[in-house]
Motif scaffolding. Structure first.
Motif, PDB file in Angstrom:
ATOM      1  N   ARG A   1       0.833  -1.215   0.000  1.00 32.65           N
ATOM      2  CA  ARG A   1       0.000   0.000   0.000  1.00 32.65           C
ATOM      3  C   ARG A   1       0.864   1.261   0.000  1.00 32.65           C
ATOM      4  O   ARG A   1       0.558   2.252  -0.666  1.00 32.65           O
ATOM      5  CB  ARG A   1      -0.930  -0.011   1.205  1.00 32.65           C
ATOM      6  CG  ARG A   1      -1.992  -1.054   1.102  1.00 32.65           C
ATOM      7  CD  ARG A   1      -2.880  -1.075   2.314  1.00 32.65           C
ATOM      8  NE  ARG A   1      -3.913  -2.090   2.130  1.00 32.65           N
ATOM      9  CZ  ARG A   1      -4.608  -2.612   3.108  1.00 32.65           C
ATOM     10  NH1 ARG A   1      -4.410  -2.201   4.350  1.00 32.65           N
ATOM     11  NH2 ARG A   1      -5.513  -3.526   2.863  1.00 32.65           N
ATOM     12  N   ALA A   2       1.965   1.216   0.770  1.00 34.79           N
ATOM     13  CA  ALA A   2       2.869   2.366   0.824  1.00 34.79           C
ATOM     14  C   ALA A   2       3.500   2.628  -0.545  1.00 34.79           C
ATOM     15  O   ALA A   2       3.574   3.786  -0.977  1.00 34.79           O
ATOM     16  CB  ALA A   2       3.956   2.136   1.875  1.00 34.79           C
ATOM     17  N   LEU A   3       3.936   1.576  -1.223  1.00 38.09           N
ATOM     18  CA  LEU A   3       4.534   1.755  -2.548  1.00 38.09           C
ATOM     19  C   LEU A   3       3.537   2.366  -3.526  1.00 38.09           C
ATOM     20  O   LEU A   3       3.888   3.246  -4.315  1.00 38.09           O
ATOM     21  CB  LEU A   3       5.061   0.426  -3.080  1.00 38.09           C
ATOM     22  CG  LEU A   3       6.319  -0.097  -2.401  1.00 38.09           C
ATOM     23  CD1 LEU A   3       6.632  -1.511  -2.861  1.00 38.09           C
ATOM     24  CD2 LEU A   3       7.499   0.831  -2.663  1.00 38.09           C
ATOM     25  N   LEU A   4       2.302   1.915  -3.456  1.00 40.54           N
ATOM     26  CA  LEU A   4       1.262   2.490  -4.318  1.00 40.54           C
ATOM     27  C   LEU A   4       1.100   3.984  -4.044  1.00 40.54           C
ATOM     28  O   LEU A   4       1.081   4.806  -4.965  1.00 40.54           O
ATOM     29  CB  LEU A   4      -0.061   1.758  -4.108  1.00 40.54           C
ATOM     30  CG  LEU A   4      -1.250   2.299  -4.894  1.00 40.54           C
ATOM     31  CD1 LEU A   4      -1.036   2.102  -6.385  1.00 40.54           C
ATOM     32  CD2 LEU A   4      -2.525   1.638  -4.441  1.00 40.54           C
ATOM     33  N   ARG A   5       0.992   4.349  -2.769  1.00 42.59           N
ATOM     34  CA  ARG A   5       0.824   5.768  -2.405  1.00 42.59           C
ATOM     35  C   ARG A   5       2.041   6.603  -2.794  1.00 42.59           C
ATOM     36  O   ARG A   5       1.912   7.738  -3.244  1.00 42.59           O
ATOM     37  CB  ARG A   5       0.563   5.896  -0.901  1.00 42.59           C
ATOM     38  CG  ARG A   5      -0.764   5.351  -0.429  1.00 42.59           C
ATOM     39  CD  ARG A   5      -1.901   6.362  -0.502  1.00 42.59           C
ATOM     40  NE  ARG A   5      -1.588   7.632   0.089  1.00 42.59           N
ATOM     41  CZ  ARG A   5      -1.678   7.923   1.393  1.00 42.59           C
ATOM     42  NH1 ARG A   5      -2.081   7.024   2.257  1.00 42.59           N
ATOM     43  NH2 ARG A   5      -1.378   9.131   1.825  1.00 42.59           N
TER      44      ARG A   5
END
Length: 91
Positions: A77-81
């Motif tokens: 999720r962090a990489l997506l954001r």
């Protein structure tokens, strides 16, 4: 959540992101981004998402915080954001 549809992104359990989390944090630091990942034992005990990724500074226009049930879920999720914010994280 993704901005496009307001849903959580699908997590690939075989992505190996948890294996390179420290490398990603180091790369972010080199870009001027302060970042951390942590696990909260109380949230884990209560059945809540216990892993948190937080980042701020550098090229990020605003700080960000992402939670997940596992380190892999949290980092996916962090990489997506981060990518939505314009950082081309090399993973």
């Amino acid at each position: 959540m993704t901005k496009a549809r307001g849903r959580w992104p699908k997590v690939d359990p075989d992505s190996g992101v948890e294996d390179v989390t420290l490398v990603i944090l180091e790369w972010l630091g080199e870009q001027g981004v302060g970042a951390m990942i942590r696990v909260d034992a109380e949230r884990m005990r209560d059945g809540l998402p216990a892993w948190t990724f937080a980042a701020h500074g550098g090229p990020l226009p605003v700080g960000m915080k992402v939670d997940g049930d596992s380190i892999a879920e949290c980092m996916e999720r962090a990489l997506l954001r981060l990518r939505e914010a314009g950082l081309a994280v090399p993973f």
